[in-house]
Write a protein that holds these residues in place. Structure first.
Motif, PDB file in Angstrom:
ATOM      1  N   SER A   1       0.825  -1.215   0.000  1.00 35.39           N
ATOM      2  CA  SER A   1       0.000   0.000   0.000  1.00 35.39           C
ATOM      3  C   SER A   1       0.858   1.264   0.000  1.00 35.39           C
TER       4      SER A   1
ATOM      5  N   GLN B   1       0.350   2.983  -3.161  1.00 39.01           N
ATOM      6  CA  GLN B   1      -0.999   3.331  -3.613  1.00 39.01           C
ATOM      7  C   GLN B   1      -1.101   4.772  -4.122  1.00 39.01           C
TER       8      GLN B   1
ATOM      9  N   ALA C   1      -5.958  -2.236  -7.296  1.00 38.35           N
ATOM     10  CA  ALA C   1      -6.995  -1.215  -7.169  1.00 38.35           C
ATOM     11  C   ALA C   1      -7.741  -1.112  -8.488  1.00 38.35           C
TER      12      ALA C   1
ATOM     13  N   THR D   1      -9.036   2.863   3.945  1.00 38.72           N
ATOM     14  CA  THR D   1     -10.243   2.400   3.252  1.00 38.72           C
ATOM     15  C   THR D   1     -11.421   2.456   4.218  1.00 38.72           C
TER      16      THR D   1
ATOM     17  N   SER E   1      -8.929  -5.320   2.469  1.00 37.44           N
ATOM     18  CA  SER E   1      -9.480  -4.616   1.314  1.00 37.44           C
ATOM     19  C   SER E   1     -10.506  -3.578   1.746  1.00 37.44           C
TER      20      SER E   1
ATOM     21  N   VAL F   1     -11.583   2.800  -1.236  1.00 38.47           N
ATOM     22  CA  VAL F   1     -10.488   3.752  -0.995  1.00 38.47           C
ATOM     23  C   VAL F   1     -11.040   5.072  -0.466  1.00 38.47           C
TER      24      VAL F   1
ATOM     25  N   ALA G   1      -9.536  -1.074  -3.244  1.00 37.46           N
ATOM     26  CA  ALA G   1      -8.158  -1.571  -3.214  1.00 37.46           C
ATOM     27  C   ALA G   1      -8.113  -2.811  -2.341  1.00 37.46           C
TER      28      ALA G   1
END
Ligand code: PHE
Length: 444
Positions: A104, A107, A145, A250, A270, A273, A290
């Motif tokens: 992450s 990300q 994602a 998230t 998960s 986002v 994501a």
């Protein structure tokens, strides 16, 4: 300690007193198992990739493992006092630089690149941790994602666009336990003012279906390999479940668990986002999901690999079993364990310094700031992969002095050869000495 310059993976860094990367970890960075041809971690990566069309999900498999604390934590909204930031959990190069603890970390930057509606990132990640058959301080993750752009979907209707994409996904008949509503005001909230209920629900449905298809694919491959190894193989019905979760980046969030060998195994985190990540990345009109998945766990159940240390083996008896699979996935076979060498258990017992003691500049091991990961690392640094596991077997507080005593049992066992008792003793003596030198404990 004075700052000095060190070289890690070909780049140089200024260290400070945050530096805590042991040599065994530093030298393993180069291995990059997730991109080594025919390595089971790399095979697992490609199977998961095969579930996500390259036309939509761009692949990134070579992001550099050393990142800023901004990338690893701040960009994702980790609070300043989050335990994941502590030196006991994370490898620091210096105050502002870490070995990434999760994929992450990439990300925000990948959202900002904005090169495709979706992406997959696979990479090595680093966490200080216990030693046992399923934990190792380096492992691999795959991040993914999928975004939809409010400005690009027909009529700005995200809900319709996402459900259209769900309708285009394959279906499956696996039974999935998912007892909770897709969001819950207290336990698993919607991002108020950023997503509508229907949007979050549609995004969640796309996320869950996409991941369930990964599980179906992995298990159909595992089942084929199991039948090839044993024609009388009877498979137990697969049990998977969605569990509400929390991540700073998230909401709502979920984990997926798979029932395996008598236990629920968490295989991924998960969620939808958080919109401020998209906003800061300069793509405020995009919304999406994501996930981050652990590749070792998936690989262990795919190939029936019994010990996580095996992934690091250079032994042909291990690597040889996966040859040719990259070219032809139908060659995938179950791992056949080579004979186990004898275990050699040795105990070490010691007193922690009482918390009132102020001796020992820099030595951190009084009862208050003692952390088990410090022991794990000392043992691993000395014994390397010849240590199978380390467990606490006793804890005792003296009734009069209040001093605390701990006893740990170390199992010395190599995957590759029989250790002689002398070798095990030598390791163990060094462990005892280092516990005193590094942690300031008093041996019993
Ligand atoms: N990075 C998280 C972890 O390592 C997993 C995750 C990824 C959760 C993406 C949500 C979204 O635990």
């Amino acid at each position: 300690s004075a700052p000095k310059t060190i070289s890690l993976s070909g780049r140089s860094y200024q260290t400070d007193d945050w530096y805590n990367v042991p040599p065994t970890i530093a030298s393993s960075i180069a291995r990059q198992l997730h991109v080594q041809k025919d390595h089971p971690i790399s095979i697992t990566r490609s199977i998961i990739e095969s579930c996500f069309p390259a036309s939509t999900y761009k692949r990134y498999n070579t992001f550099f493992p050393i990142v800023s604390t901004h990338e690893n934590f701040d960009s994702l909204g980790f609070p300043a006092d989050h335990p994941g930031r502590s030196k006991t959990d994370t490898y620091y190069v210096n105050k502002d630089t870490v070995l990434r603890t999760h994929t992450s970390a990439h990300q925000a930057d990948t959202f900002a690149l904005n090169q495709s509606p979706g992406f997959l990132i696979s990479a090595d990640v680093y966490r200080r941790d216990a030693i046992d058959r399923t934990h190792y301080p380096i492992f691999h993750q795959m991040e993914a994602a999928r975004m939809w752009d409010r400005k690009k979907v027909p009529g700005g209707n995200i809900v319709q666009a996402v459900w259209d994409d769900i309708a285009a996904l394959p279906t499956h008949d696996m039974i999935v336990e998912d007892p909770n509503p897709p969001m819950h005001a207290e336990r698993n909230p919607l991002q108020e003012g950023k997503h509508t209920h229907d949007e979050a629900e549609a995004i969640a449905a796309h996320l869950k279906r996409s991941l369930e298809l990964v599980v179906v694919e992995i298990f159909s491959r595992a089942k084929k390999a199991a039948i090839a190894a044993n024609p009388n193989f009877v498979d137990e019905p697969l049990r998977v479940r969605w569990v509400e979760a929390y991540f700073p980046f998230t909401t709502p969030s979920w984990e997926l668990e798979i029932f395996w060998q008598g236990d629920w195994l968490e295989v991924l985190g998960s969620g939808v986002v958080k919109q401020d990540i998209m906003e800061k990345a300069g793509v405020p009109s995009q919304v999406g999901w994501a996930f981050g998945m652990g590749l070792e766990r998936i690989s262990m159940l795919l190939f029936e690999i019994p010990d996580i240390r095996l992934f690091w083996s250079q032994d042909e008896r291990f690597l040889g079993q996966f040859k040719g699979v990259s070219e032809n996935m139908d060659k995938l076979k179950r791992f056949v364990p080579f004979s186990k060498f004898p275990a050699c258990y040795k105990d070490v017992a010691f007193w922690l310094r009482s918390s009132s003691s102020s001796a020992g500049g820099g030595i951190r091991a009084n009862a208050q700031d003692f952390h088990e990961n410090d022991i794990m690392e000392i043992v691993r640094d000395i014994g390397g992969d010849a240590v199978e596991d380390v467990t606490q077997v006793d804890e005792f507080t003296h009734p009069k002095t209040g001093r605390k005593s701990l006893c740990y049992r170390i199992n010395y066992r190599s995957l590759e050869r029989t250790l002689t008792n002398e070798e095990a003793n030598e390791y163990h003596e060094r462990v005892r000495t280092e516990l005193v030198n590094k942690l300031g404990v008093e041996l019993r």
